[in-house]
Write a protein that holds these residues in place. Sequence first.
Motif, PDB file in Angstrom:
ATOM      1  N   SER A 106       3.271  68.668 103.076  1.00  0.00           N
ATOM      2  CA  SER A 106       3.908  67.347 103.058  1.00  0.00           C
ATOM      3  C   SER A 106       5.423  67.457 103.172  1.00  0.00           C
ATOM      4  O   SER A 106       6.011  68.474 102.802  1.00  0.00           O
ATOM      5  N   PHE A 107       6.030  66.366 103.669  1.00  0.00           N
ATOM      6  CA  PHE A 107       7.480  66.291 103.808  1.00  0.00           C
ATOM      7  C   PHE A 107       7.887  64.839 103.915  1.00  0.00           C
ATOM      8  O   PHE A 107       7.045  63.962 104.124  1.00  0.00           O
ATOM      9  N   TYR A 108       9.182  64.575 103.739  1.00  0.00           N
ATOM     10  CA  TYR A 108       9.706  63.221 103.895  1.00  0.00           C
ATOM     11  C   TYR A 108       9.835  62.955 105.392  1.00  0.00           C
ATOM     12  O   TYR A 108      10.682  63.520 106.058  1.00  0.00           O
ATOM     13  N   GLY A 109       8.955  62.083 105.904  1.00  0.00           N
ATOM     14  CA  GLY A 109       8.858  61.880 107.344  1.00  0.00           C
ATOM     15  C   GLY A 109       9.623  60.696 107.887  1.00  0.00           C
ATOM     16  O   GLY A 109       9.850  60.589 109.089  1.00  0.00           O
ATOM     17  N   GLY A 110      10.052  59.776 107.028  1.00  0.00           N
ATOM     18  CA  GLY A 110      10.806  58.611 107.471  1.00  0.00           C
ATOM     19  C   GLY A 110      11.499  57.988 106.268  1.00  0.00           C
ATOM     20  O   GLY A 110      10.997  58.063 105.156  1.00  0.00           O
ATOM     21  N   ALA A 111      12.672  57.405 106.500  1.00  0.00           N
ATOM     22  CA  ALA A 111      13.398  56.744 105.412  1.00  0.00           C
ATOM     23  C   ALA A 111      14.341  55.713 106.016  1.00  0.00           C
ATOM     24  O   ALA A 111      15.012  55.990 107.010  1.00  0.00           O
ATOM     25  N   SER A 112      14.367  54.553 105.408  1.00  0.00           N
ATOM     26  CA  SER A 112      15.198  53.475 105.923  1.00  0.00           C
ATOM     27  C   SER A 112      15.696  52.633 104.755  1.00  0.00           C
ATOM     28  O   SER A 112      14.932  52.260 103.881  1.00  0.00           O
ATOM     29  N   ALA A 113      17.007  52.334 104.768  1.00  0.00           N
ATOM     30  CA  ALA A 113      17.631  51.620 103.651  1.00  0.00           C
ATOM     31  C   ALA A 113      17.967  50.183 104.024  1.00  0.00           C
ATOM     32  O   ALA A 113      18.367  49.899 105.154  1.00  0.00           O
ATOM     33  N   CYS A 114      17.797  49.273 103.068  1.00  0.00           N
ATOM     34  CA  CYS A 114      18.222  47.889 103.257  1.00  0.00           C
ATOM     35  C   CYS A 114      18.932  47.399 101.994  1.00  0.00           C
ATOM     36  O   CYS A 114      18.574  47.753 100.880  1.00  0.00           O
ATOM     37  N   GLU A 115      19.917  46.575 102.228  1.00  0.00           N
ATOM     38  CA  GLU A 115      20.827  46.130 101.182  1.00  0.00           C
ATOM     39  C   GLU A 115      20.357  44.842 100.509  1.00  0.00           C
ATOM     40  O   GLU A 115      19.725  43.994 101.124  1.00  0.00           O
ATOM     41  N   MET A 116      20.726  44.731  99.231  1.00  0.00           N
ATOM     42  CA  MET A 116      20.575  43.494  98.467  1.00  0.00           C
ATOM     43  C   MET A 116      21.843  43.339  97.634  1.00  0.00           C
ATOM     44  O   MET A 116      22.508  44.326  97.331  1.00  0.00           O
ATOM     45  N   LEU A 117      22.168  42.116  97.295  1.00  0.00           N
ATOM     46  CA  LEU A 117      23.199  41.840  96.302  1.00  0.00           C
ATOM     47  C   LEU A 117      22.500  41.179  95.129  1.00  0.00           C
ATOM     48  O   LEU A 117      21.692  40.262  95.325  1.00  0.00           O
ATOM     49  N   VAL A 118      22.804  41.632  93.916  1.00  0.00           N
ATOM     50  CA  VAL A 118      22.155  41.096  92.729  1.00  0.00           C
ATOM     51  C   VAL A 118      23.216  40.773  91.683  1.00  0.00           C
ATOM     52  O   VAL A 118      24.034  41.625  91.337  1.00  0.00           O
ATOM     53  N   ASP A 119      23.192  39.538  91.210  1.00  0.00           N
ATOM     54  CA  ASP A 119      24.036  39.111  90.096  1.00  0.00           C
ATOM     55  C   ASP A 119      23.081  38.817  88.940  1.00  0.00           C
ATOM     56  O   ASP A 119      22.514  37.729  88.841  1.00  0.00           O
ATOM     57  N   THR A 120      22.892  39.818  88.083  1.00  0.00           N
ATOM     58  CA  THR A 120      21.918  39.709  86.993  1.00  0.00           C
ATOM     59  C   THR A 120      22.275  38.585  86.034  1.00  0.00           C
ATOM     60  O   THR A 120      21.401  37.838  85.584  1.00  0.00           O
ATOM     61  N   GLU A 121      23.568  38.448  85.718  1.00  0.00           N
ATOM     62  CA  GLU A 121      24.002  37.426  84.767  1.00  0.00           C
ATOM     63  C   GLU A 121      23.699  36.014  85.279  1.00  0.00           C
ATOM     64  O   GLU A 121      23.205  35.170  84.546  1.00  0.00           O
ATOM     65  N   ALA A 122      23.997  35.764  86.544  1.00  0.00           N
ATOM     66  CA  ALA A 122      23.747  34.447  87.143  1.00  0.00           C
ATOM     67  C   ALA A 122      22.296  34.299  87.625  1.00  0.00           C
ATOM     68  O   ALA A 122      21.892  33.214  88.036  1.00  0.00           O
ATOM     69  N   ARG A 158      19.584  61.729  97.875  1.00  0.00           N
ATOM     70  CA  ARG A 158      19.334  63.160  98.126  1.00  0.00           C
ATOM     71  C   ARG A 158      18.868  63.848  96.840  1.00  0.00           C
ATOM     72  O   ARG A 158      17.883  64.581  96.839  1.00  0.00           O
ATOM     73  N   LYS A 159      19.541  63.570  95.727  1.00  0.00           N
ATOM     74  CA  LYS A 159      19.182  64.174  94.440  1.00  0.00           C
ATOM     75  C   LYS A 159      17.759  63.786  94.044  1.00  0.00           C
ATOM     76  O   LYS A 159      16.970  64.634  93.623  1.00  0.00           O
ATOM     77  N   LEU A 160      17.411  62.511  94.175  1.00  0.00           N
ATOM     78  CA  LEU A 160      16.066  62.062  93.820  1.00  0.00           C
ATOM     79  C   LEU A 160      15.011  62.748  94.683  1.00  0.00           C
ATOM     80  O   LEU A 160      14.005  63.241  94.162  1.00  0.00           O
ATOM     81  N   LEU A 161      15.218  62.788  95.995  1.00  0.00           N
ATOM     82  CA  LEU A 161      14.226  63.391  96.890  1.00  0.00           C
ATOM     83  C   LEU A 161      14.062  64.880  96.601  1.00  0.00           C
ATOM     84  O   LEU A 161      12.942  65.399  96.602  1.00  0.00           O
ATOM     85  N   GLN A 162      15.164  65.577  96.340  1.00  0.00           N
ATOM     86  CA  GLN A 162      15.078  67.005  96.038  1.00  0.00           C
ATOM     87  C   GLN A 162      14.387  67.253  94.708  1.00  0.00           C
ATOM     88  O   GLN A 162      13.543  68.144  94.592  1.00  0.00           O
ATOM     89  N   GLU A 163      14.725  66.459  93.682  1.00  0.00           N
ATOM     90  CA  GLU A 163      14.120  66.649  92.368  1.00  0.00           C
ATOM     91  C   GLU A 163      12.662  66.207  92.336  1.00  0.00           C
ATOM     92  O   GLU A 163      11.853  66.789  91.606  1.00  0.00           O
ATOM     93  N   HIS A 164      12.332  65.186  93.115  1.00  0.00           N
ATOM     94  CA  HIS A 164      10.948  64.705  93.132  1.00  0.00           C
ATOM     95  C   HIS A 164      10.017  65.787  93.670  1.00  0.00           C
ATOM     96  O   HIS A 164       8.946  66.031  93.106  1.00  0.00           O
ATOM     97  N   ASN A 165      10.411  66.443  94.775  1.00  0.00           N
ATOM     98  CA  ASN A 165       9.608  67.528  95.315  1.00  0.00           C
ATOM     99  C   ASN A 165      10.480  68.379  96.241  1.00  0.00           C
ATOM    100  O   ASN A 165      10.707  68.014  97.399  1.00  0.00           O
ATOM    101  N   ALA A 166      10.935  69.493  95.726  1.00  0.00           N
ATOM    102  CA  ALA A 166      11.838  70.381  96.474  1.00  0.00           C
ATOM    103  C   ALA A 166      11.171  70.944  97.730  1.00  0.00           C
ATOM    104  O   ALA A 166      11.829  71.114  98.762  1.00  0.00           O
ATOM    105  N   GLU A 167       9.878  71.206  97.674  1.00  0.00           N
ATOM    106  CA  GLU A 167       9.175  71.734  98.851  1.00  0.00           C
ATOM    107  C   GLU A 167       9.135  70.693  99.972  1.00  0.00           C
ATOM    108  O   GLU A 167       9.289  71.036 101.142  1.00  0.00           O
ATOM    109  N   TRP A 168       8.889  69.428  99.607  1.00  0.00           N
ATOM    110  CA  TRP A 168       8.888  68.367 100.617  1.00  0.00           C
ATOM    111  C   TRP A 168      10.270  68.276 101.257  1.00  0.00           C
ATOM    112  O   TRP A 168      10.392  68.102 102.459  1.00  0.00           O
ATOM    113  N   TRP A 169      11.303  68.359 100.436  1.00  0.00           N
ATOM    114  CA  TRP A 169      12.675  68.290 100.947  1.00  0.00           C
ATOM    115  C   TRP A 169      12.932  69.440 101.919  1.00  0.00           C
ATOM    116  O   TRP A 169      13.483  69.237 102.994  1.00  0.00           O
TER     117      TRP A 169
END
Length: 181
Positions: A106-122, A158-169
Amino acid sequence: MGIVRGDGGWNVENNQSQDPQPMKKKLALNVVSNKEHRGFGAGSIDLSQVSPVVIDGDEAYIDVGAMHAKSKVEKGIKFSPDKANVPNGRQVWIVWVAVDRDEEGSFYGGASACEMLVDTEARRGWKLLAEHVNRMDAAIKRRFLLENLGASDKAALRKLLQEHNAEWWDRSPQILKDQLA
């Protein structure tokens, strides 16, 4: 007793019953494997190998609730497609990560980021649902769209993906490593 074909499928007719009811196919999200599939629900997508990662500040974590817009940061937030409605929102990222497998493993075969803005107080937020769907689709199709992440966001992912599974990374494509460098 006999077998009859109704509009909804096959049913066993009981002579004692006054009103035989045809079996109905239930409409549901079908998760299918890599096998050829042409029956009811054909065209469904396989979400079994996709996980949402939330990047909030310097922290990245897997939150499966994001699959249904119910991640920890999204709960209790009223979202708008107008950024002006969230002037004090903090930037939060949902990264759709697809895991693939080949003869080496297994390996990380695809990754895509999307943005959100969150105002927790409001209790207000901004996101574009169509972008989230398109970005998830890109990850499912084994693309890497991480250019919009900032340096600290990339480091957290990067840190999360490496720590989650170094072999996949280690087995992941160089394009992922380059985009998160």
